[in-house]
Design a protein around this motif. Structure first.
Motif, PDB file in Angstrom:
ATOM      1  N   ALA A 149       0.833  -1.204   0.000  1.00  0.00           N
ATOM      2  CA  ALA A 149       0.000   0.000   0.000  1.00  0.00           C
ATOM      3  C   ALA A 149       0.868   1.255   0.000  1.00  0.00           C
ATOM      4  O   ALA A 149       0.531   2.260  -0.634  1.00  0.00           O
ATOM      5  N   GLY A 150       2.001   1.209   0.714  1.00  0.00           N
ATOM      6  CA  GLY A 150       2.921   2.339   0.711  1.00  0.00           C
ATOM      7  C   GLY A 150       3.503   2.601  -0.662  1.00  0.00           C
ATOM      8  O   GLY A 150       3.640   3.754  -1.081  1.00  0.00           O
ATOM      9  N   VAL A 151       3.835   1.539  -1.388  1.00  0.00           N
ATOM     10  CA  VAL A 151       4.350   1.697  -2.747  1.00  0.00           C
ATOM     11  C   VAL A 151       3.287   2.339  -3.640  1.00  0.00           C
ATOM     12  O   VAL A 151       3.564   3.269  -4.410  1.00  0.00           O
ATOM     13  N   ALA A 152       2.047   1.855  -3.519  1.00  0.00           N
ATOM     14  CA  ALA A 152       0.961   2.417  -4.315  1.00  0.00           C
ATOM     15  C   ALA A 152       0.729   3.887  -3.971  1.00  0.00           C
ATOM     16  O   ALA A 152       0.567   4.736  -4.862  1.00  0.00           O
ATOM     17  N   GLY A 153       0.710   4.209  -2.671  1.00  0.00           N
ATOM     18  CA  GLY A 153       0.510   5.590  -2.267  1.00  0.00           C
ATOM     19  C   GLY A 153       1.639   6.494  -2.738  1.00  0.00           C
ATOM     20  O   GLY A 153       1.399   7.634  -3.175  1.00  0.00           O
ATOM     21  N   THR A 154       2.865   6.012  -2.657  1.00  0.00           N
ATOM     22  CA  THR A 154       4.015   6.792  -3.109  1.00  0.00           C
ATOM     23  C   THR A 154       3.899   7.126  -4.590  1.00  0.00           C
ATOM     24  O   THR A 154       4.097   8.275  -5.008  1.00  0.00           O
ATOM     25  N   GLN A 155       3.567   6.130  -5.396  1.00  0.00           N
ATOM     26  CA  GLN A 155       3.450   6.360  -6.835  1.00  0.00           C
ATOM     27  C   GLN A 155       2.292   7.301  -7.156  1.00  0.00           C
ATOM     28  O   GLN A 155       2.394   8.169  -8.030  1.00  0.00           O
ATOM     29  N   LEU A 156       1.176   7.155  -6.436  1.00  0.00           N
ATOM     30  CA  LEU A 156       0.030   8.005  -6.685  1.00  0.00           C
ATOM     31  C   LEU A 156       0.347   9.465  -6.409  1.00  0.00           C
ATOM     32  O   LEU A 156       0.114  10.354  -7.255  1.00  0.00           O
ATOM     33  N   PHE A 157       0.900   9.753  -5.234  1.00  0.00           N
ATOM     34  CA  PHE A 157       1.157  11.145  -4.876  1.00  0.00           C
ATOM     35  C   PHE A 157       2.330  11.722  -5.667  1.00  0.00           C
ATOM     36  O   PHE A 157       2.356  12.923  -5.944  1.00  0.00           O
ATOM     37  N   SER A 158       3.288  10.892  -6.055  1.00  0.00           N
ATOM     38  CA  SER A 158       4.362  11.374  -6.935  1.00  0.00           C
ATOM     39  C   SER A 158       3.787  11.796  -8.279  1.00  0.00           C
ATOM     40  O   SER A 158       4.182  12.829  -8.847  1.00  0.00           O
TER      41      SER A 158
END
Length: 331
Positions: A149-158
């Motif tokens: 989930a952290g990887v997904a959130g990182t990519q989304l906000f980036s």
């Protein structure tokens, strides 16, 4: 002995780096300025040098120390909770969320009057963390799903950050925002020292008090539960704590990478894996590391300082490689 040595190294590092810079300031002047403002002496010092030391260099060095200590501690906690040696404070998408919040305020101007750039970064970091926790919970929970989930959130906000900059920002806005996103201690003042230091002291005290539980987490949830630890509740508490500390530090200094990843491993080589020693050792090592990285970044490319996040990456990557090679030889 290590604790006393670490504290002495930190004090000397702050004083020494406060004397470094384009303006000629000696260690004696730094000492006199510090004693004068603490009310311990009344030594004549030129106003210009007093302002350079007290208003610029000392706050910057102390903020750097707080950021290094706090990010290092968060790295220790994340690596124990997730049982992942590559975990760091930004694995929960906090850095990317802070970047998006800063861009929304700095470029779009939304909430700029009420929040400012640091406030926008803090709100964005907390929103990103909340989204990551929600995604992990919807996926069934567990450390693996938190990381995913952290990887997904990182990519989304980036992606959101890049989209806003690409669509709206002009060249001047882009340069200013990108400089902050790379990590910058330019313009920090004593109120930044107070905020960052208070957050780090409280966070470190709580993590140190939970050192036995962190030792248990390193062996898995089953072992921790067998020792009477409320695994789910304590993990959530520590994750929220690391998120708050990281968000506060990112809002002050921007996204500074590699500190929370490298310093815990370096500290383990000195004091071992036990968190009673590892937590304070990492805090001191991170503080000293950040003070000197910021000083080198500030001086090497004068008059335009290198963003401190770039400096930590340039030094952190080789340091991490050396740590990996040494760990391999000891296995």
């Amino acid at each position: 002995m290590l604790a006393l040595g670490g504290l002495a190294a930190l004090v000397l590092s702050v004083l020494a780096t406060s004397a470094l810079g384009p303006a000629d300031v000696s260690l004696v002047v730094v000492r006199d300025v510090l004693l004068n403002h603490l009310g311990l002496a009344d030594v004549p010092v030129r106003p210009a040098k007093d302002a350079i030391v007290w208003e610029e260099r000392l706050p910057r060095a102390l903020t750097a120390a707080a950021c290094g200590a706090g990010l290092g501690i968060c790295g220790v906690v994340m690596q124990a909770l997730l049982r992942n040696p590559l975990a760091d404070p930004f694995v929960l998408g906090i850095s990317s969320g802070a970047s998006t919040g800063a861009v929304v305020v700095g470029v779009l101007g939304l909430g700029g009057t009420a929040l400012g750039l640091p406030g926008g970064a803090f709100v964005g970091a907390l929103l990103a963390f909340g989204l990551v926790l929600l995604l992990a919970r919807l996926a069934g929970g567990g450390t693996e799903r938190v990381v995913l989930a952290g990887v997904a959130g990182t990519q989304l906000f980036s992606a959101l950050t890049s989209a806003v900059i690409f669509a709206v920002a002009d060249s001047d806005e882009t340069r200013g925002v990108m400089f902050w996103l790379l990590g910058s201690l330019e313009g920090v003042r004593w109120h930044d020292v107070a905020v960052s230091s208070a957050v780090v002291v409280v966070g470190t005290a709580i993590c140190w008090a939970r050192a036995p539980a962190l030792d248990a987490f390193a062996f898995g949830d089953e072992v921790a539960a067998s020792l009477g630890i409320a695994v789910g509740r304590l993990r959530l508490l520590l994750l929220v704590l690391t998120a708050l500390v990281t968000a506060a530090l990112v809002s002050v200094a921007g996204a500074i990478g590699f500190v929370g990843l490298v310093l815990p491993h370096a500290a383990r080589l000195l004091v071992g894996p036990g968190h009673v020693r590892l937590v304070p050792a990492t805090a001191l090592a991170g503080a000293v590391f950040m003070v000197w990285v910021d000083a080198v970044s500030r001086i090497a490319f004068a008059p335009t300082p290198l963003p401190v996040g770039v400096g930590t990456a340039l030094i952190g990557v080789p340091a991490f490689v050396l740590v990996m090679l040494r760990r391999r030889r000891t296995l």
